[in-house]
Scaffold this motif. Structure first.
Motif, short mmCIF file in Angstrom:
data_model
loop_
_atom_site.label_atom_id
_atom_site.label_comp_id
_atom_site.label_asym_id
_atom_site.label_seq_id
_atom_site.Cartn_x
_atom_site.Cartn_y
_atom_site.Cartn_z
N GLU A 67 -2.46 5.31 19.79
CA GLU A 67 -2.86 4.16 18.99
C GLU A 67 -2.48 4.40 17.53
N LEU A 68 -1.83 3.42 16.95
CA LEU A 68 -1.56 3.42 15.52
C LEU A 68 -2.77 2.78 14.86
N GLY A 69 -3.43 3.49 13.96
CA GLY A 69 -4.65 2.95 13.38
C GLY A 69 -4.88 3.39 11.95
N SER A 70 -5.86 2.76 11.34
CA SER A 70 -6.30 3.08 9.98
C SER A 70 -5.15 3.08 8.99
N VAL A 71 -4.22 2.15 9.15
CA VAL A 71 -3.10 2.04 8.22
C VAL A 71 -3.57 1.21 7.03
N VAL A 72 -3.57 1.85 5.86
CA VAL A 72 -4.05 1.20 4.63
C VAL A 72 -3.15 1.60 3.47
N VAL A 73 -2.80 0.63 2.65
CA VAL A 73 -2.12 0.89 1.38
C VAL A 73 -3.05 0.38 0.28
N ALA A 74 -3.29 1.21 -0.73
CA ALA A 74 -4.15 0.81 -1.84
C ALA A 74 -3.59 -0.47 -2.48
N PRO A 75 -4.46 -1.41 -2.85
CA PRO A 75 -3.99 -2.70 -3.38
C PRO A 75 -2.96 -2.59 -4.50
N ALA A 76 -3.15 -1.68 -5.42
CA ALA A 76 -2.22 -1.57 -6.56
C ALA A 76 -0.83 -1.07 -6.15
N TRP A 77 -0.70 -0.55 -4.93
CA TRP A 77 0.57 0.02 -4.47
C TRP A 77 1.22 -0.83 -3.37
N ARG A 78 0.69 -1.98 -3.08
CA ARG A 78 1.26 -2.83 -2.03
C ARG A 78 2.58 -3.46 -2.46
N ASP A 79 3.34 -3.91 -1.48
CA ASP A 79 4.63 -4.58 -1.68
C ASP A 79 5.69 -3.66 -2.30
N ARG A 80 5.58 -2.37 -2.01
CA ARG A 80 6.59 -1.41 -2.46
C ARG A 80 7.23 -0.69 -1.28
N GLY A 81 6.88 -1.10 -0.06
CA GLY A 81 7.46 -0.49 1.13
C GLY A 81 6.74 0.73 1.65
N LEU A 82 5.60 1.07 1.06
CA LEU A 82 4.88 2.28 1.47
C LEU A 82 4.33 2.15 2.89
N GLY A 83 3.73 1.00 3.20
CA GLY A 83 3.19 0.79 4.55
C GLY A 83 4.29 0.80 5.60
N THR A 84 5.38 0.16 5.30
CA THR A 84 6.52 0.14 6.23
C THR A 84 7.05 1.54 6.48
N TYR A 85 7.22 2.31 5.41
CA TYR A 85 7.72 3.67 5.53
C TYR A 85 6.77 4.52 6.38
N LEU A 86 5.48 4.40 6.11
CA LEU A 86 4.47 5.16 6.83
C LEU A 86 4.43 4.77 8.31
N VAL A 87 4.43 3.48 8.60
CA VAL A 87 4.38 3.03 10.00
C VAL A 87 5.64 3.49 10.73
N ARG A 88 6.79 3.38 10.11
CA ARG A 88 8.03 3.85 10.76
C ARG A 88 7.95 5.34 11.08
N HIS A 89 7.38 6.11 10.18
CA HIS A 89 7.22 7.54 10.43
C HIS A 89 6.29 7.77 11.62
N LEU A 90 5.18 7.05 11.67
CA LEU A 90 4.24 7.22 12.78
C LEU A 90 4.86 6.77 14.10
N ILE A 91 5.65 5.71 14.08
CA ILE A 91 6.36 5.28 15.29
C ILE A 91 7.27 6.40 15.79
N GLN A 92 8.02 7.00 14.87
CA GLN A 92 8.93 8.08 15.25
C GLN A 92 8.19 9.31 15.75
N SER A 93 6.96 9.50 15.28
CA SER A 93 6.15 10.66 15.69
C SER A 93 5.48 10.45 17.04
N ALA A 94 5.39 9.22 17.49
CA ALA A 94 4.69 8.93 18.75
C ALA A 94 5.44 9.55 19.93
N THR A 95 4.66 10.09 20.86
CA THR A 95 5.23 10.73 22.05
C THR A 95 4.86 9.99 23.34
#
Length: 153
Positions: A67-95
């Motif tokens: 399960e991919l969960g608890s994905v949060v980006v602090a409001p002041a840091w949104r819309d900079r691609g951080l969530g996308t980068y993090l989710v892509r990393h977690l997808i690649q880490s999934a087994t």
């Protein structure tokens, strides 16, 4: 279609969470109004920018699924691609097959852009049926826009 950055801003790094990070992770999760009860440091990755934890996400393992969960980006840091980068990393880490639950069309659209597709509760593996059962019931009772999704099906 929205373009997503494939890299983090220069001042940011992606790293595994440590026990010292958990208070900040809990704070991010609580501020996002997510469930703070199943946060395990060993399952978290964080994005740290300018010495501050500004994004987090966890990859939880179950029998036959993750399960991919608890994905949060602090409001002041949104819309900079951080969530996308993090989710892509977690997808690649999934087994194992990867699932998530999210509220609302905006989040469902975000995850759809990253390769997730809607899945019915009946199609979930048994451990996730148990985990998502209460939230699915609550969504029906309170008419909440809950989305169950699987990566790449």
């Amino acid at each position: 279609m929205r373009q997503f950055s494939s890299s983090l801003p220069n001042q940011c790094i992606l790293r595994r969470a440590t026990s010292r990070d958990m208070w900040r992770i809990r704070k991010l999760v609580l501020l996002a109004k997510l469930d703070p009860t199943q946060l395990r440091q060993s399952q978290f990755w964080i994005v740290e920018c300018e010495g501050k934890i500004v994004a987090c996400g966890q990859l939880r393992s179950f029998e036959g699924a993750q399960e991919l969960g608890s994905v949060v980006v602090a409001p002041a840091w949104r819309d900079r691609g951080l969530g996308t980068y993090l989710v892509r990393h977690l997808i690649q880490s999934a087994t194992q097959p990867l699932y998530l639950e999210c509220l609302g069309a905006r989040l469902a659209s975000f995850y759809s852009c990253l390769g997730f597709v809607p899945v019915s509760w009946q199609a979930l593996p048994p451990p996730l049926k148990r985990k998502f059962g209460l939230s699915t019931l609550a969504a029906r009772v309170f008419q909440l826009p809950l989305n169950l999704m699987q990566y790449g099906q």
